[in-house]
Design an enzyme around this catalytic site. Structure first.
Site, short mmCIF file in Angstrom:
data_model
loop_
_atom_site.label_atom_id
_atom_site.label_comp_id
_atom_site.label_asym_id
_atom_site.label_seq_id
_atom_site.Cartn_x
_atom_site.Cartn_y
_atom_site.Cartn_z
N SER A 67 5.50 4.40 -2.85
CA SER A 67 4.68 3.47 -3.61
C SER A 67 5.11 3.37 -5.06
O SER A 67 4.63 2.50 -5.79
CB SER A 67 3.20 3.89 -3.55
N HIS A 78 5.59 -0.50 2.02
CA HIS A 78 4.48 0.28 1.47
C HIS A 78 3.17 -0.15 2.11
O HIS A 78 2.60 -1.20 1.79
CB HIS A 78 4.40 0.10 -0.05
N GLU A 108 3.37 -3.99 1.39
CA GLU A 108 4.29 -4.49 0.37
C GLU A 108 5.72 -4.27 0.86
O GLU A 108 6.13 -3.14 1.10
CB GLU A 108 4.09 -3.77 -0.95
N ASN A 141 0.27 -0.35 -6.88
CA ASN A 141 0.22 0.89 -7.65
C ASN A 141 0.55 0.69 -9.12
O ASN A 141 0.24 1.56 -9.94
CB ASN A 141 1.12 1.95 -7.02
#
Length: 291
Positions: free
Chosen positions: A120, A141, A153, A191
């Site tokens: 991440s 992700h 992601e 993130n």
């Protein structure tokens, strides 16, 4: 029988278990790899507990669960990953550890196998460079809890071939997930916001502004979040949050991404969240979310 490829999941923690649920539920033969056989088998046990609740809630029948779990195996022998068409890594946020894992996988998996990292915060290009097949490497992700959240992601590295990225994208969709494309940038989308945001919540506790449960009530009540930051931190694991902080702060120097002292103290005290039954909140069980 199925004509779907076998998906390997390297890592049997909270995220790895969730990804394995997604893969097996999507109809893919799924192999969970961990260097510790007991941990790998523990992930299978967590999957069974999750699906048992799915049956209780009427989301699946027992026959469907039996079929799903019939596609799942666990191993501590990395050579057993050879049949995989896609291997998704979900281990510690440490570049060298991930690099060693992918190097070992490269030695046993055929050339057509795609590699993916669930990182991440770390660079997909840097991890891919250690994999022996950076043209067949992507970032995938998954969002916690992976077994409930659809978003993934998807990030290509600098040397990821368009064909490899498209193949990984299709596999993600076949698993029933919703991919979004991001560039290979620190924190990607989620993130980049969440690590500093969660740190801000920790600092509110650290400064005595409010209790963890009250912070969660405020965030969920006012912003409409399904889960408060303290609940999310406990789900992610406070030890994992430390690694996320170190990785993101290391490449951005963003002060809000730096690790709060309270977080390090809680990790030292083994208050790691749901997996130890105590973090910012307390839990009756260490079972994965939804089990």
């Amino acid at each position: 029988m199925t004509d779907k490829i076998t998906i390997g999941v390297a890592g049997s923690g909270t995220m790895g278990t969730g990804i394995a649920i997604v893969a097996a539920r999507g109809g893919f033969p799924t192999i969970i790899f961990d260097i510790d056989q007991a941990r790998a088998e523990g992930a299978v046990g967590q999957m069974k507990a999750f699906f048992a609740k799915s049956v209780q809630r009427g989301k699946l029948t027992q026959d469907q669960v039996d079929e799903i779990m019939g596609r799942v195996s666990a191993t501590s022998d990395i050579a057993a990953m050879a049949p995989c068409g896609l291997v998704i890594e979900a281990i510690f946020e440490e570049l060298e550890v991930k690099g060693k894992l992918f190097s070992a996988l490269d030695a046993v998996c055929p050339p057509e196998t795609l590699f993916a990292s669930n990182t991440s915060t770390l660079s997909i290009t840097e991890i891919a460079a250690k994999s022996g097949r950076d043209d067949r490497f992507v970032g995938m992700h998954f969002c916690l809890p992976a077994q409930l959240m659809k978003l993934v992601e998807m990030s290509p590295g600098l040397n990821t071939s368009p064909e490899s990225f498209e193949r990984a994208w299709r596999l993600c969709e076949e698993m029933g997930q919703r991919p979004v494309k991001t560039q290979d940038a620190p924190g990607f989308i989620l993130n980049y916001f969440l690590v500093p945001f969660n740190n801000d919540a920790i600092r509110l506790v650290e400064e005595g502004v409010a209790e963890p449960a009250e912070i969660d009530k405020a965030i969920k009540g006012a912003l409409g979040y399904a889960m408060g930051p303290m609940e999310l931190l406990d789900l992610v694991g406070l030890d994992t949050q430390v690694l996320l902080c170190e990785a993101l702060y290391g490449v951005t120097n963003e002060p809000r991404a730096s690790c709060p002292p309270l977080l390090r103290r809680m990790v030292a005290a083994r208050r790691l969240g749901r997996k130890t039954k105590r973090g910012f909140l307390s839990y009756e069980t260490a079972a994965i979310f939804g089990a």
